[in-house]
Motif scaffolding. Structure first.
Motif, PDB file in Angstrom:
ATOM      1  N   SER A  72      41.683  38.851  33.174  1.00  0.00           N
ATOM      2  CA  SER A  72      42.041  39.706  33.719  1.00  0.00           C
ATOM      3  C   SER A  72      40.770  39.957  34.635  1.00  0.00           C
ATOM      4  O   SER A  72      40.473  40.387  34.880  1.00  0.00           O
ATOM      5  N   LEU A  73      42.176  39.297  36.188  1.00  0.00           N
ATOM      6  CA  LEU A  73      41.409  39.253  37.479  1.00  0.00           C
ATOM      7  C   LEU A  73      41.547  40.517  37.932  1.00  0.00           C
ATOM      8  O   LEU A  73      41.574  39.188  39.246  1.00  0.00           O
ATOM      9  N   ALA A  74      42.450  41.270  37.954  1.00  0.00           N
ATOM     10  CA  ALA A  74      43.008  42.031  38.939  1.00  0.00           C
ATOM     11  C   ALA A  74      41.683  42.540  39.613  1.00  0.00           C
ATOM     12  O   ALA A  74      40.726  43.267  39.163  1.00  0.00           O
ATOM     13  N   GLY A  75      41.435  42.155  40.535  1.00  0.00           N
ATOM     14  CA  GLY A  75      40.372  43.188  41.204  1.00  0.00           C
ATOM     15  C   GLY A  75      39.376  42.095  41.679  1.00  0.00           C
ATOM     16  O   GLY A  75      38.131  42.300  42.405  1.00  0.00           O
ATOM     17  N   ARG A  76      39.209  41.065  41.157  1.00  0.00           N
ATOM     18  CA  ARG A  76      38.395  40.072  40.950  1.00  0.00           C
ATOM     19  C   ARG A  76      37.996  40.054  41.825  1.00  0.00           C
ATOM     20  O   ARG A  76      38.624  39.092  42.779  1.00  0.00           O
ATOM     21  N   THR A  77      36.879  39.376  42.277  1.00  0.00           N
ATOM     22  CA  THR A  77      36.281  37.931  42.895  1.00  0.00           C
ATOM     23  C   THR A  77      35.921  36.790  42.547  1.00  0.00           C
ATOM     24  O   THR A  77      35.052  36.742  41.397  1.00  0.00           O
TER      25      THR A  77
END
Length: 213
Positions: A72-77
């Protein structure tokens, strides 16, 4: 011994005619930029690697792409250390990450990464790329939710302090570019700071993943 005169071709690009769209995981397709994506509604990464490493055809790149698709990569850096063509960082951004840093010591890799970001409508400010010595270490300290390094076993050991420098306390480290018989050595090297496990194997190559806690 036989000498044969070959047809005059751009051999560095000749492989392109055999490069076809590939699916990784459930959502992600990597598509040569000169072909139409087979599933327009999927997450399609348009790629022209140029002379840089990273097309998705190598086992280690495929393993990393499969792992990214599962996250789940939403909003990740993200930090992609040894970014090559930019395929892994661009994939992460297409899968929902908001910021990725690409690091490589090869000028062709940095150029290819910039080109592939633009090809996928990613703004430069969302995917800065830099040489290792030009990276703002202080600004990126413990900033990344995910750090990816798809290089080789030796550099993965030598660069362990650098890679972990970028990682948030609860972040995920994704390592590949190593053979199965090298995995135990890598896991032991990182063990006092992060527990790694094999999360994928292909053609004798493996991908390691671990979380800081």
């Amino acid at each position: 011994q036989r000498v044969e005169i070959l047809e005059d071709k751009d051999w560095a690009r000749e492989w392109m005619q055999h490069y076809q769209p590939m699916r990784f995981g459930r959502r992600l397709w990597v598509c040569p930029s000169w072909l139409e994506p087979p599933e327009p509604g999927a997450v399609n990464l348009l790629l022209d690697p140029g002379l840089a490493f990273g097309t998705g055809t190598h086992a280690t790149t495929a393993l990393c792409l499969g792992q990214l698709d599962s996250m789940s990569l939403a909003g990740r850096t993200i930090v992609d250390y040894g970014c090559g063509s930019g395929i892994l960082a661009v994939a992460a951004l297409k899968l929902g990450a908001i910021l990725a840093l690409g690091v490589d010591n090869d000028p062709q890799a940095l150029a290819a990464s910039r080109d592939n970001a633009a090809r996928n409508n990613i703004a430069p400010e969302n995917f800065p790329v830099a040489y290792p010595e030009k990276t703002d270490q202080r600004a990126w300290e413990r900033r990344a939710d995910v750090v990816i390094a798809n290089i080789l076993a030796g550099p993965l050991i030598d660069l362990s302090d650098t890679l972990l420098h970028f990682l948030q306390p609860d972040g995920t480290l994704l390592l590949s570019g190593l053979l199965q018989n090298q995995a135990d050595t890598l896991c032991a090297h990182y063990a006092d700071r992060l527990s790694l496990r094999i999360v994928g194997e292909r053609d004798g190559w493996v991908c390691l993943r671990g979380n800081r806690c």
